[in-house]
Write a protein that holds these residues in place. Structure first.
Motif, mmCIF file in Angstrom:
data_model
loop_
_atom_site.group_PDB
_atom_site.id
_atom_site.type_symbol
_atom_site.label_atom_id
_atom_site.label_comp_id
_atom_site.label_asym_id
_atom_site.label_seq_id
_atom_site.Cartn_x
_atom_site.Cartn_y
_atom_site.Cartn_z
ATOM 1 N N HIS A 29 0.841 -1.200 0.000
ATOM 2 C CA HIS A 29 0.000 0.000 0.000
ATOM 3 C C HIS A 29 0.872 1.244 0.000
ATOM 4 O O HIS A 29 1.606 1.491 0.943
ATOM 5 C CB HIS A 29 -0.909 -0.045 1.241
ATOM 6 C CG HIS A 29 -1.710 1.207 1.447
ATOM 7 N ND1 HIS A 29 -2.279 1.544 2.646
ATOM 8 C CD2 HIS A 29 -2.042 2.205 0.593
ATOM 9 C CE1 HIS A 29 -2.918 2.697 2.530
ATOM 10 N NE2 HIS A 29 -2.785 3.115 1.308
ATOM 11 N N GLY A 39 2.320 7.209 5.914
ATOM 12 C CA GLY A 39 3.400 6.492 5.255
ATOM 13 C C GLY A 39 4.721 6.454 5.985
ATOM 14 O O GLY A 39 5.557 5.603 5.708
ATOM 15 N N VAL A 40 4.937 7.388 6.905
ATOM 16 C CA VAL A 40 6.236 7.433 7.578
ATOM 17 C C VAL A 40 6.098 7.903 9.026
ATOM 18 O O VAL A 40 5.095 8.475 9.424
ATOM 19 C CB VAL A 40 7.203 8.422 6.881
ATOM 20 C CG1 VAL A 40 7.543 7.969 5.489
ATOM 21 C CG2 VAL A 40 6.638 9.832 6.872
ATOM 22 N N ASN A 49 11.879 3.283 9.195
ATOM 23 C CA ASN A 49 10.712 3.482 8.349
ATOM 24 C C ASN A 49 10.566 2.378 7.319
ATOM 25 O O ASN A 49 9.458 2.026 6.930
ATOM 26 C CB ASN A 49 10.809 4.837 7.645
ATOM 27 C CG ASN A 49 10.214 5.943 8.479
ATOM 28 O OD1 ASN A 49 8.996 6.041 8.602
ATOM 29 N ND2 ASN A 49 11.061 6.751 9.104
ATOM 30 N N ILE A 74 11.412 -0.807 7.624
ATOM 31 C CA ILE A 74 11.100 -2.166 8.095
ATOM 32 C C ILE A 74 9.715 -2.312 8.715
ATOM 33 O O ILE A 74 9.378 -3.361 9.237
ATOM 34 C CB ILE A 74 12.159 -2.677 9.103
ATOM 35 C CG1 ILE A 74 12.226 -1.763 10.330
ATOM 36 C CG2 ILE A 74 13.510 -2.811 8.439
ATOM 37 C CD1 ILE A 74 13.049 -2.343 11.466
ATOM 38 N N VAL A 75 8.900 -1.260 8.657
ATOM 39 C CA VAL A 75 7.656 -1.319 9.435
ATOM 40 C C VAL A 75 6.756 -2.507 9.068
ATOM 41 O O VAL A 75 6.033 -3.033 9.904
ATOM 42 C CB VAL A 75 6.874 0.005 9.339
ATOM 43 C CG1 VAL A 75 6.179 0.129 7.994
ATOM 44 C CG2 VAL A 75 5.876 0.127 10.467
ATOM 45 N N ASP A 76 6.842 -2.961 7.832
ATOM 46 C CA ASP A 76 5.985 -4.081 7.435
ATOM 47 C C ASP A 76 6.721 -5.421 7.512
ATOM 48 O O ASP A 76 6.144 -6.453 7.220
ATOM 49 C CB ASP A 76 5.473 -3.869 6.008
ATOM 50 C CG ASP A 76 6.614 -3.909 5.003
ATOM 51 O OD1 ASP A 76 7.714 -3.460 5.361
ATOM 52 O OD2 ASP A 76 6.413 -4.405 3.882
ATOM 53 N N ARG A 88 9.883 0.902 0.101
ATOM 54 C CA ARG A 88 9.419 -0.104 1.056
ATOM 55 C C ARG A 88 8.311 -0.956 0.442
ATOM 56 O O ARG A 88 8.366 -2.180 0.463
ATOM 57 C CB ARG A 88 8.896 0.576 2.324
ATOM 58 C CG ARG A 88 8.316 -0.427 3.326
ATOM 59 C CD ARG A 88 7.733 0.273 4.541
ATOM 60 N NE ARG A 88 6.636 1.147 4.161
ATOM 61 C CZ ARG A 88 6.491 2.387 4.599
ATOM 62 N NH1 ARG A 88 7.355 2.919 5.433
ATOM 63 N NH2 ARG A 88 5.470 3.119 4.202
ATOM 64 N N GLU A 89 7.324 -0.304 -0.133
ATOM 65 C CA GLU A 89 6.150 -1.038 -0.590
ATOM 66 C C GLU A 89 6.467 -1.934 -1.797
ATOM 67 O O GLU A 89 6.039 -3.062 -1.850
ATOM 68 C CB GLU A 89 5.010 -0.076 -0.912
ATOM 69 C CG GLU A 89 4.543 0.748 0.300
ATOM 70 C CD GLU A 89 4.092 -0.116 1.472
ATOM 71 O OE1 GLU A 89 3.555 -1.215 1.218
ATOM 72 O OE2 GLU A 89 4.283 0.301 2.636
#
Ligand SMILES: Nc1ncnc2c1ncn2[C@@H]1O[C@H](COP(=O)(O)OP(=O)(O)OP(=O)(O)O)[C@@H](O)[C@H]1O
Ligand SMILES: [Mg+2]
Lengths: 358, 509
Positions: B338, B347-348, B357, B359-361, B417-418
């Motif tokens: 997403h 988002g951050v 930021n 590695i959040v998922d 990231r996504e």
């Protein structure tokens, strides 16, 4: 030289702040004290002048460290739970109650008493935590109110169920020796709890910066929308951070009971929870810095106590002096401009040497 | 012609030692629209903040209307007649739109009380005059980012400034809205105002600006009359190579539906249908584009699809699995990525580091942590640095605070990231918002590669060029409803979509 200044900027800043604080205190003391030399000595060197005072200083730092950690964890999660004082009080009551009513060998008794205290504190922390997570009530207000509830419930329990009638004043029965924390430096009351507190600080540091749950806590504190977006269970974080806080505060209270007085003897709430807020802020919620800030505050407190006992300075004035020093080191912007100037000079030097203007 | 503003030899060094402006000199002529372009992190926003008094340069001089000035803070700048629309929007989230618009210039009764009636009158008038429709009585925090951008622009236009700075005002406006804005800007210019305009959309620069300054790596490398350059030349000056603006080649192979939405409805708190009976499917290997003017339900739709908001009714499927009501974590476990429209809100975490930021998922997954309990910072740094390199994120270190990045580079962190989360479905809202042309090309290519690798992508963008360039099929959303579907878009242009987006036309299913 400038590199060195940049690297240790925070420490240098604290040192300068303390220095300014000292200078201001010296001025105040000269104005109001008839024997300023002696007063100054009591305040600033007092804690070092005898073994027992030094012991006092170290032993005072211990519950402050615990409470600083107890405040820092919810703060890092963005939860302004200031219930360390209540958790400490109610936890120590529960631990004492358990301790005086059971009998077992020390290697079981000590951890179990601590556990009972800790779990009680965790339960106490979970109340504002749960209400916040579920209905978004203010943990600040609820934890504050709960401090008073803890105080009166605690006193009631001690007074009506665990009071040692043989003693002349309101204290609990003495803990059996199997639940004592050893005082290991003769001539002082420095006890194993001090070492436990240091161990906790290191542990919590590791927890916050090197474990996944610690990461979840810190990210939720930075931006809770982002945490939710990333898949972090923020309900869990809000609840658990406050439970851990309560747990640690209660352990802090209990070690004090087990190591210093060996019975519950607080008729007033001891105030360590509030000191915890102060040291957590000064230490920027960093467990290792909290050790330093707690030592500092304990030193100041013990110095103040000595001053109060031996000199002609009113205790209100002592509080004022302490507050000025604390205020100075908490001020975020203090000296920041100075650091910036050095950075600018460094950056320019680098730019000139590496990449000439085209 | 006379200069309203002259910057001479500006040097700006940030607290962390980054040199954002290196000896910048620019003259801004009176009564012109002056565009400033440059890659992400080139130093555009920094320079604008200096003019607006939010940052103080270490060296250099500023001349305003021929006089040397010392702008210490934004209040100084405002008093001098300078207004600014910021890249990261700066509105008070708990106030209403009208209150925000009027902030600082409130009409008072008896000198103390807010004149509420007058506030509404004034703001309504302004909204009409400049052609920006905004919901005056709604709280800012409840509005989509596109609408907030409109409010911010209107706020500055209302203040009647002489020098107006617009830092990427159109990053999230649809072409129709951009047109309205440009008409206002031209009007203002004709009334003697001067405008500094930053954009990554070179087409817009070409369309509206008189002069264009190109910035590169902290320096202003050239200033030219716009009519002497074309888009490709400007792009070339910015990045030093050629950029491809063409639509991406058509789909090779489309598979079975991966992402399906059935009879989705969403009722707002005020009991208004924000989404009405939404039905669509995205198949493996295709990109479904959503065209629509901001504020027609796109924000809510994306939030419902990603578990941040709960649908009132309807079903959402990944493959055959019904994921409606799933938590964001569980949806991510179905390999859904997403890219959120509001990067700063969702988002951050701006005070965390870049690594934190990124590695959040995935912090709980293998390699990033041990048994989902102990973080492996070495591995995290390594994988973050790989992404920083791949996405050309401009930063001294992966441990730098996110806050110290330029707007476009923050967006790149989110996209990096996504897209690296190994998704089978990508839900992308304004994926290239604020991103420069060369990085946009990179991201577009990555989305195309994802498509060719059988990923289903749901793309929402205010940028119709982007929608047309990337999509396999397009749906148009108006007032919470899908009003048109285009399955073959080879010959479709903006003009074909426009009437549907504006609610003038509607197609039966
Ligand atoms: N507050 C800050 N602290 C430290 N460095 C910063 C800060 N703000 C910006 N920078 C750095 O300064 C440089 C220029 O940033 P700036 O925001 O001016 O770029 P920009 O041209 O506006 O880019 P974009 O197109 O992405 O908005 C970047 O390298 C950025 O990392
Ligand atoms: Mg910018």
């Amino acid at each position: 030289m400038e590199k060195f200044l940049l690297k240790y900027f925070n420490l240098i800043r604290a040192a300068i702040a303390i220095l300014i604080g000292i200078i201001i205190s010296v001025c105040i003391i000269y104005i109001i004290s008839k024997e300023p030399g002696f007063s100054l000595k009591s305040l600033f060197l007092g804690p070092l002048l005898s073994k027992s005072r030094f012991g006092n200083f170290i032993e005072t730092a211990s519950p402050i460290i615990f409470c600083g950690l107890a405040i820092a964890i919810p703060f890092q999660a963005g939860q302004f739970n200031i219930g360390a004082e209540g958790a400490l009080f109610i936890g120590a009551v529960a631990g004492t109650a358990f301790g005086v009513s059971t009998n077992m060998p020390a290697f079981l008794h000590i951890p179990l008493v601590l556990l009972v205290a800790g779990l009680t504190g965790a339960f106490w922390g979970s109340i504002p935590g749960f209400l916040k997570a579920k209905w978004n009530t203010s943990e600040l207000v609820i934890s504050l109110m709960l401090n008073y509830v803890a105080y009166f419930i605690g006193l009631y329990l001690i007074n009506f169920h665990f009071r040692d009638k043989a003693a002349g004043y309101l204290v609990s029965y003495k803990l059996p020796e199997t639940a004592w924390l050893v005082q290991f430096i003769p001539g002082t009351r420095i006890h194993i709890g001090v070492i436990i507190s240091l161990g906790f600080a290191v542990l919590i540091y590791y927890f916050l910066y090197h474990t996944t749950l610690g990461y979840e806590i810190r990210i939720s504190g930075f931006n809770i929308n982002f945490a939710r977006f990333g898949g972090i269970n923020v309900f869990k974080v809000i609840l658990i951070s406050q439970m851990i806080g309560g747990f640690i505060a209660a352990i802090g209270g209990m070690t004090e009971v087990m190591g210093v007085h060996r019975r519950f003897n607080w008729q007033l709430s001891p105030g360590y929870g509030w000191d915890g807020v102060v040291v957590a802020i000064i230490g920027r919620n960093n467990p290792l810095l909290i050790i330093l800030s707690s030592l500092f505050l304990a030193y100041l407190r013990v110095g103040g106590r000595i001053l109060n006992l031996l000199s002609d300075i009113p205790s209100e004035m002592i509080t004022v002096i302490q507050s000025i020093i604390i205020l100075l080191i908490t001020a975020e912007a203090f000296l920041a401009q100075w650091k910036y100037k050095i950075t600018v000079r460094e950056a320019k030097a680098k730019e000139v040497s590496s990449e000439p203007y085209t | 012609m006379e200069n309203i503003l002259s910057l001479k030899n500006i040097v700006k060094i940030y607290q962390n030692g980054v040199i954002a402006n290196k000896d910048v000199s620019i003259d801004i002529e009176k009564h012109t629209i002056h565009a400033i372009v440059g890659e992400n992190g080139a130093g555009k926003s920094t320079l604008m903040k200096i003019i607006f008094g939010e940052e103080v340069p270490q060296e250099g001089e500023i001349y305003y209307k021929g006089k040397k000035v010392n702008i210490k803070n934004s209040l100084d700048a405002i008093k001098m007649g300078i207004g600014m629309v910021h890249q990261q929007l700066m509105l008070a989230p708990d106030l209403t739109v009208a209150e925000n618009l009027i902030l600082g210039i409130e009409p008072l009764r008896y000198g103390v009380f807010l004149d509420l009636k007058k506030i509404i009158e004034l703001t309504e008038e302004a909204s009409k005059k400049f052609g920006f429709k905004v919901p005056l009585n709604k709280k800012i925090s409840n509005l989509s980012i596109g609408i907030r951008q409109r409010v911010e622009i209107l706020k500055v236009l209302m203040r009647n400034a002489e020098l107006i700075i617009l830092d990427e005002p159109t990053s999230i406006l649809t072409p129709q809205e951009t047109e309205v804005l440009f008409k206002s800007l031209k009007d203002l210019k004709n009334h003697g105002k001067t405008i500094i305009f930053i954009s990554h959309k070179l087409k817009e620069v070409k369309l509206i600006a008189d002069k264009v300054t190109v910035m590169r790596d902290g320096r202003a490398i050239s200033t030219n009359d716009v009519n002497r350059l074309d888009e490709h030349m400007i792009a070339h000056m910015m990045v030093g190579r050629k950029i491809n603006f063409k639509r991406i080649p058509g789909v090779k192979k489309v598979g079975c539906p991966l992402f399906t939405v059935k009879n989705l409805n969403y009722l707002s708190e005020e009991n208004i249908f924000v989404l009405k009976n939404i039905n669509f499917e995205v198949r493996a290997g295709e990109i479904l584009g959503v065209a629509g003017v901001e504020g027609n339900g796109q924000t809510e739709l994306v939030e419902v699809l990603t578990g941040l908001r709960e649908a009132t009714s309807g079903k959402i499927f990944i493959g055959k699995e019904n994921i409606s009501g799933f938590s964001p974590r569980k949806i991510r476990e179905e390999m859904v990525a997403h890219i959120p429209e509001d990067r700063m809100k969702n988002g951050v975490a701006e005070h965390a580091t870049i690594e934190e930021n990124i590695i959040v998922d995935r912090y709980h997954k293998a390699h990033f942590s041990n048994k989902s309990m102990f973080l492996d910072w070495k591995y995290i740094s390594k994988s973050s640095n790989d992404l920083i390199e791949k996405f050309k994120i401009l930063t001294p270190s992966s441990k730098a605070a996110l806050l110290s990045l330029s707007g476009g580079n923050i967006q790149k962190v989110v996209v990096a990231r996504e897209l690296s989360s190994n998704p089978q479905v990508i839900i992308a809202a304004q994926p290239t918002r604020g991103i420069d042309v060369s990085s946009e090309e990179l991201i577009h290519n990555l989305l195309k590669d994802a498509r060719d690798n059988g990923i289903a992508t749901f793309l929402v963008s205010a940028d119709l060029d982007e929608v047309l360039k990337l999509s396999t099929r397009i749906i148009v959303i108006y007032n919470g409803e899908i009003v048109a579907r285009f399955d073959d878009i080879k010959n479709i242009t903006q003009q074909d979509l426009s009437p549907y987006m504006l609610g003038i036309k509607k197609k039966g299913d």
